[in-house]
Design a protein around this motif. Sequence first.
Motif, PDB file in Angstrom:
ATOM      1  N   VAL A 235       0.888  -1.162   0.000  1.00  0.00           N
ATOM      2  CA  VAL A 235       0.000   0.000   0.000  1.00  0.00           C
ATOM      3  C   VAL A 235       0.924   1.208   0.000  1.00  0.00           C
ATOM      4  O   VAL A 235       1.517   1.538   1.010  1.00  0.00           O
ATOM      5  N   VAL A 236       1.087   1.841  -1.175  1.00  0.00           N
ATOM      6  CA  VAL A 236       2.029   2.960  -1.294  1.00  0.00           C
ATOM      7  C   VAL A 236       1.401   4.287  -0.895  1.00  0.00           C
ATOM      8  O   VAL A 236       2.108   5.210  -0.503  1.00  0.00           O
ATOM      9  N   THR A 237       0.080   4.381  -0.992  1.00  0.00           N
ATOM     10  CA  THR A 237      -0.642   5.565  -0.515  1.00  0.00           C
ATOM     11  C   THR A 237      -1.825   5.059   0.299  1.00  0.00           C
ATOM     12  O   THR A 237      -2.657   4.323  -0.227  1.00  0.00           O
TER      13      THR A 237
ATOM     14  N   VAL B  46      -3.612   3.615  -2.910  1.00  0.00           N
ATOM     15  CA  VAL B  46      -2.882   3.112  -4.070  1.00  0.00           C
ATOM     16  C   VAL B  46      -2.129   1.863  -3.629  1.00  0.00           C
ATOM     17  O   VAL B  46      -1.355   1.897  -2.672  1.00  0.00           O
ATOM     18  N   VAL B  47      -2.382   0.756  -4.348  1.00  0.00           N
ATOM     19  CA  VAL B  47      -1.765  -0.529  -4.038  1.00  0.00           C
ATOM     20  C   VAL B  47      -0.943  -0.952  -5.246  1.00  0.00           C
ATOM     21  O   VAL B  47      -1.414  -0.881  -6.388  1.00  0.00           O
ATOM     22  N   THR B  48       0.312  -1.380  -4.990  1.00  0.00           N
ATOM     23  CA  THR B  48       1.150  -1.843  -6.091  1.00  0.00           C
ATOM     24  C   THR B  48       1.568  -3.292  -5.868  1.00  0.00           C
ATOM     25  O   THR B  48       1.694  -3.748  -4.731  1.00  0.00           O
ATOM     26  N   ALA B  49       1.765  -3.986  -6.969  1.00  0.00           N
ATOM     27  CA  ALA B  49       2.261  -5.358  -6.967  1.00  0.00           C
ATOM     28  C   ALA B  49       3.640  -5.343  -7.617  1.00  0.00           C
ATOM     29  O   ALA B  49       3.809  -4.786  -8.703  1.00  0.00           O
ATOM     30  N   SER B  50       4.621  -5.931  -6.933  1.00  0.00           N
ATOM     31  CA  SER B  50       5.997  -6.013  -7.456  1.00  0.00           C
ATOM     32  C   SER B  50       6.269  -7.449  -7.877  1.00  0.00           C
ATOM     33  O   SER B  50       5.950  -8.391  -7.145  1.00  0.00           O
TER      34      SER B  50
ATOM     35  N   GLU C 173       0.367  -0.861 -10.564  1.00  0.00           N
ATOM     36  CA  GLU C 173      -0.710  -0.465  -9.673  1.00  0.00           C
ATOM     37  C   GLU C 173      -1.882  -1.403  -9.934  1.00  0.00           C
ATOM     38  O   GLU C 173      -2.204  -1.693 -11.082  1.00  0.00           O
ATOM     39  N   ILE C 174      -2.494  -1.890  -8.867  1.00  0.00           N
ATOM     40  CA  ILE C 174      -3.630  -2.797  -9.024  1.00  0.00           C
ATOM     41  C   ILE C 174      -4.855  -2.224  -8.321  1.00  0.00           C
ATOM     42  O   ILE C 174      -4.735  -1.435  -7.384  1.00  0.00           O
TER      43      ILE C 174
ATOM     44  N   ALA D   2      -0.983  -7.055   2.319  1.00  0.00           N
ATOM     45  CA  ALA D   2      -0.446  -5.824   2.907  1.00  0.00           C
ATOM     46  C   ALA D   2      -1.486  -5.339   3.906  1.00  0.00           C
ATOM     47  O   ALA D   2      -2.663  -5.692   3.818  1.00  0.00           O
ATOM     48  N   SER D   3      -1.060  -4.527   4.846  1.00  0.00           N
ATOM     49  CA  SER D   3      -1.938  -4.094   5.915  1.00  0.00           C
ATOM     50  C   SER D   3      -2.100  -2.577   5.911  1.00  0.00           C
ATOM     51  O   SER D   3      -1.151  -1.850   5.620  1.00  0.00           O
ATOM     52  N   VAL D   4      -3.305  -2.126   6.244  1.00  0.00           N
ATOM     53  CA  VAL D   4      -3.592  -0.700   6.388  1.00  0.00           C
ATOM     54  C   VAL D   4      -4.073  -0.482   7.820  1.00  0.00           C
ATOM     55  O   VAL D   4      -5.055  -1.097   8.252  1.00  0.00           O
TER      56      VAL D   4
END
Length: 181
Positions: free
Chosen positions: A70-72, A91-95, A103-104, A130-132
């Motif tokens: 979770v980048v944002t 904003v969630v990204t997958a690497s 971005e997904i 990922a956790s928020v």
Amino acid sequence: FDPTGVLVTASYKAGDQVITKEVTGFTYTKDAFATSGKQNVTISYTLGGVTKTADVSVDVKDVVLEKLEVVTPPAKTSYRIGEKFDATGMVVTASYNDGSVREITDYKVTPDTIAADTDHVLVTYGGKAASVAVTVNKVASIAVTKAPNKTEYEEGNLFNPTGMVVTVTYQDGSTEETTAY
């Protein structure tokens, strides 16, 4: 298929001589690979109405999801009990193992409704998580801010709350009128 760095040459026969030179303006058949493994890309070059082709073997590797992030964070991270999680602004990204990052938006969140003991929401995609962090803005107090219309009763009468206003005060100091009493 990324043709960067591909050198395409054409050979011309002029009498007994063969002339080879680098050419531009070639086309190729693969825009995206749907599967992994050895595959051919066909390179085509046309000059004077004559088209020649050559196949180039490429090895397409499986792309593996390595990390979800979770980048944002979402715009809203403070909730009242029973509210639905709101991912707006998140904003969630997958690497991936090939170095790519995308971005997904088709991730899942758990829980989708905030409970009293919720301190984070889990975002999952492709077997990664990922956790928020979230906070629960719990009720600090309630008060009758307007008495009911009827305040005098005889023994055996039922209570009538008509006209009564109950106000809830939350831990963050915000208030709202409620009928959930």
